[in-house]
Write a protein that holds these residues in place. Structure first.
Motif, PDB file in Angstrom:
ATOM      1  N   ALA A  98       2.827   1.591  12.070  1.00  0.00           N
ATOM      2  CA  ALA A  98       3.250   2.443  10.942  1.00  0.00           C
ATOM      3  C   ALA A  98       5.354   2.768  11.257  1.00  0.00           C
ATOM      4  CB  ALA A  98       2.847   3.957  10.550  1.00  0.00           C
ATOM      5  N   LEU A  99       5.116   3.133  12.873  1.00  0.00           N
ATOM      6  CA  LEU A  99       6.777   2.762  13.019  1.00  0.00           C
ATOM      7  C   LEU A  99       6.942   2.444  12.330  1.00  0.00           C
ATOM      8  CD1 LEU A  99       6.343   5.345  16.841  1.00  0.00           C
ATOM      9  CD2 LEU A  99       7.185   6.109  14.512  1.00  0.00           C
ATOM     10  N   ASN A 100       7.127   1.155  12.902  1.00  0.00           N
ATOM     11  CA  ASN A 100       7.682  -0.449  11.962  1.00  0.00           C
ATOM     12  C   ASN A 100       8.020  -0.539  10.746  1.00  0.00           C
ATOM     13  OD1 ASN A 100       7.940  -1.445  14.839  1.00  0.00           O
ATOM     14  ND2 ASN A 100       5.475  -2.087  15.405  1.00  0.00           N
ATOM     15  N   PHE A 101       6.765   0.122   9.961  1.00  0.00           N
ATOM     16  CA  PHE A 101       7.307   0.038   8.506  1.00  0.00           C
ATOM     17  C   PHE A 101       7.782   0.283   8.085  1.00  0.00           C
ATOM     18  CE2 PHE A 101       5.567   0.901   4.511  1.00  0.00           C
ATOM     19  CZ  PHE A 101       5.220  -0.428   4.452  1.00  0.00           C
ATOM     20  N   ASN A 102       8.166   1.455   9.230  1.00  0.00           N
ATOM     21  CA  ASN A 102       9.103   2.257   8.512  1.00  0.00           C
ATOM     22  C   ASN A 102      10.971   1.893   8.876  1.00  0.00           C
ATOM     23  OD1 ASN A 102       9.817   5.105   7.303  1.00  0.00           O
ATOM     24  ND2 ASN A 102       9.874   6.283   9.178  1.00  0.00           N
ATOM     25  N   GLY A 103      10.690   0.734   9.581  1.00  0.00           N
ATOM     26  CA  GLY A 103      11.787   0.986   9.710  1.00  0.00           C
ATOM     27  C   GLY A 103      12.019   0.900  11.007  1.00  0.00           C
ATOM     28  N   TYR A 104      12.128   1.532  12.372  1.00  0.00           N
ATOM     29  CA  TYR A 104      11.938   1.294  13.808  1.00  0.00           C
ATOM     30  C   TYR A 104      11.722   0.573  14.351  1.00  0.00           C
ATOM     31  CZ  TYR A 104      11.928   5.923  13.354  1.00  0.00           C
ATOM     32  OH  TYR A 104      12.580   7.366  13.208  1.00  0.00           O
ATOM     33  N   HIS A 105      11.945  -0.543  14.959  1.00  0.00           N
ATOM     34  CA  HIS A 105      11.646  -1.818  16.039  1.00  0.00           C
ATOM     35  C   HIS A 105      11.209  -1.148  16.957  1.00  0.00           C
ATOM     36  CE1 HIS A 105      11.534  -4.315  18.670  1.00  0.00           C
ATOM     37  NE2 HIS A 105      11.718  -4.407  19.334  1.00  0.00           N
ATOM     38  N   VAL A 106       9.432  -0.842  17.383  1.00  0.00           N
ATOM     39  CA  VAL A 106       8.609  -0.119  19.013  1.00  0.00           C
ATOM     40  C   VAL A 106       8.195  -1.039  19.767  1.00  0.00           C
ATOM     41  CG1 VAL A 106       6.552   1.130  18.963  1.00  0.00           C
ATOM     42  CG2 VAL A 106       7.468   0.674  16.829  1.00  0.00           C
ATOM     43  N   ASN A 107       8.880  -0.924  20.947  1.00  0.00           N
ATOM     44  CA  ASN A 107       8.769  -1.738  22.074  1.00  0.00           C
ATOM     45  C   ASN A 107       7.319  -0.692  22.926  1.00  0.00           C
ATOM     46  OD1 ASN A 107       8.507  -3.441  24.765  1.00  0.00           O
ATOM     47  ND2 ASN A 107      10.810  -2.738  24.967  1.00  0.00           N
ATOM     48  N   ARG A 108       6.486  -1.340  22.712  1.00  0.00           N
ATOM     49  CA  ARG A 108       5.556  -0.597  23.652  1.00  0.00           C
ATOM     50  C   ARG A 108       4.862  -1.456  24.514  1.00  0.00           C
ATOM     51  NH1 ARG A 108       0.165  -0.207  20.891  1.00  0.00           N
ATOM     52  NH2 ARG A 108      -1.636   0.893  21.509  1.00  0.00           N
TER      53      ARG A 108
END
Ligand code: AMP
Ligand code: ZN
Length: 468
Positions: free
Chosen positions: A56-66
């Motif tokens: 969801a965060l990626n969809f919102n435009g963030y780039h998630v490093n997990r």
């Protein structure tokens, strides 16, 4: 950014706007599995919801490093440093070495993730890879006066930190040592809440994995593992730390204490916790022995993605009760939904201005403290909407980047044709071997197929087979 994202933060106990430390990259850490047994579907509820959060965060435009750890040493039977190492318990149960069972259950965890469309983080680090990192941080904590040696173990001194209970809202009077009544309090501790950073003396006799350290041969405590693995890969400022609610205390509480003592500043801003999956008997747990796995659901004929939909239809902060009746309802809903989608005519132009508002609506549901059931409802809204089939299909394709329910997958038969012809070839070879009284070859073929999960049955009408 499509929209502002709101999340409940266990630290502040309120729903807050999510603002990462660095807009360019969201740093997210997930407590990985303790690989002494199969993951149960309760564990997987947590991983499904964390997966949706990341997507969801990626969809919102963030780039998630997990980043995720694999706990393969140091997690004792009680989270409060008492009892036996869970890995050793698993190894004894199966008459194998700790590393053998770690390998087997890590692999099986990844296989479950794949079946549930849970994306595996790019960085997955087993604790046993990071012994030098743990020793470095524990040494620094001793140097700074936050840790002490007692009974030849190293303990964290919780009296040295100001807000030890900030995550839980506990008071020190509430604290019980361990959860098992039959385990004695550790008299080496200065304060009841202190916890072990490095074990040497206690629980040592038959520990299989042990390493040299400045404090003697031993092994790390579970809590220090997550702090170090997170800092190693994600640096000094973490945006979101995830786990099930049972991790709030003592695990995450201890992670905060030791990480902030080491760094000398606040560490992680948002704490995301998933409530438990329960069955009629209460919380599902590996130590109870009798628990539900993805493979069991498959054996009973369920598509694992039906379980994913079951999870997505309830809010992550509410306990969820599992029952087969409830799963059956979701299974028929799932197949109806898939047939409606497969009937869509995908050809044709898509007007971006038309689909924009649906996309935003979907995102807003997720940004409202990850309201996944509302997000699923948005699929039905799209199917009902007065837009073209191609537009509907495109939107569902986009929603699937987050929901990952396999709604666009073609139905495949249980066994593919290639496998089927391979099995038939093997059955023919075995028959030939039996005719020639070559029973060793016949048995070897049966065993080879069994290892692949294919069970042969000899009947009076010939040999049949089924999946294990
Ligand atoms: P473990 O393998 O025991 O270290 O747990 C792996 C993850 O599953 C952790 O985030 C736990 O908090 C979570 N967990 C454990 N039991 C449950 C449950 N019944 N429902 C949901 N999450 C759980
Ligand atoms: Zn952890």
């Amino acid at each position: 950014m499509l929209t502002k994202f709101y999340l409940y933060n266990t630290l502040s106990k309120t729903v807050e706007e999510f603002i990462p430390h660095d807009e360019k990259e969201v740093r997210m850490y997930t407590c990985g599995p303790t690989v002494y047994h199969f993951a149960h579907i309760g564990n997987l509820r947590s991983y499904i919801m964390e997966d949706v959060l990341e997507k969801a965060l990626n969809f919102n435009g963030y780039h998630v490093n997990r980043v995720m750890n694999i706990t393969d040493v140091g997690h004792l039977s009680s989270d409060a440093d008492t009892g036996e190492d869970k890995m050793l318990k698993g190894a004894k149960r199966e008459h194998k070495s700790v590393m053998e069972i770690a390998k087997f259950y890590t692999h099986s965890f990844f296989a479950d993730c794949e079946k549930l469309n849970i994306a595996i983080p790019k960085t997955v680090e087993p604790a046993t890879n990071c012994i030098d990192d743990f020793i470095k941080v524990v040494s620094a904590l001793i140097e700074k006066g936050y840790a002490y040696i007692s009974g030849e173990n190293v303990y964290f001194d919780t009296s040295k930190v100001k807000n030890y209970y900030s995550l839980t809202g506990h008071s020190s009077d509430d604290l019980k040592i361990g959860v098992r009544d039959d385990v004695d309090e550790d008299t080496n501790k200065r304060n009841k809440a202190d916890f072990v950073l490095w074990f040497t003396k206690s629980k040592f006799e038959d520990q299989q994995l042990k390493w040299n350290s400045p404090w003697g041969v031993g092994y790390p405590g579970w809590h220090i593992e997550c702090s170090c693995i997170s800092m190693k890969h994600l640096g000094e400022y973490l945006d979101i730390h995830c786990g099930g609610v049972d991790n709030i205390f003592p695990h995450h509480t201890n992670e905060i204490a030791q990480s902030e003592a080491y760094l000398g500043h606040p560490w992680c801003r948002y704490w995301f916790h998933v409530q438990h999956l329960n069955d009629k008997a209460g919380k599902m747990s590996k130590s109870k022995g009798d628990f539900l796995t993805v493979s069991l659901l498959e054996k009973k004929g369920y598509n694992p993605l039906v379980y994913r939909l079951f999870c997505l239809q309830s809010h992550y902060r509410k306990p969820l009760e599992f029952s087969y009746d409830a799963l059956d309802n979701v299974a028929s809903q799932y197949s109806r939904l898939k047939s409606r989608i497969s009937a869509l005519n995908r050809e044709g132009a898509v007007d971006e201005t038309v689909i924009d508002s649906y996309r935003l609506d979907f995102m807003k549901a997720l940004a409202d403290d990850l309201n996944t059931s509302m997000a699923v409802t948005k699929i039905y809204d799209v199917l009902k909407a007065d837009i073209t089939d191609a537009e509907k299909y495109r939107l569902i394709e986009e929603f699937e980047k987050v929901l990952s329910l396999g709604l666009l997958d073609e139905e495949t038969s249980d066994v593919d044709e290639e496998l089927e012809s391979y099995i038939n070839e093997k059955i023919a070879e075995r028959l030939e071997a039996k005719k020639n009284r070559d029973y060793a070859t016949a048995d070897a073929i049966r065993n080879e197929l069994a290892e692949k999960g294919i069970i042969l049955k000899d009947t009076k009408d010939g040999t049949t087979w089924e999946k294990a």
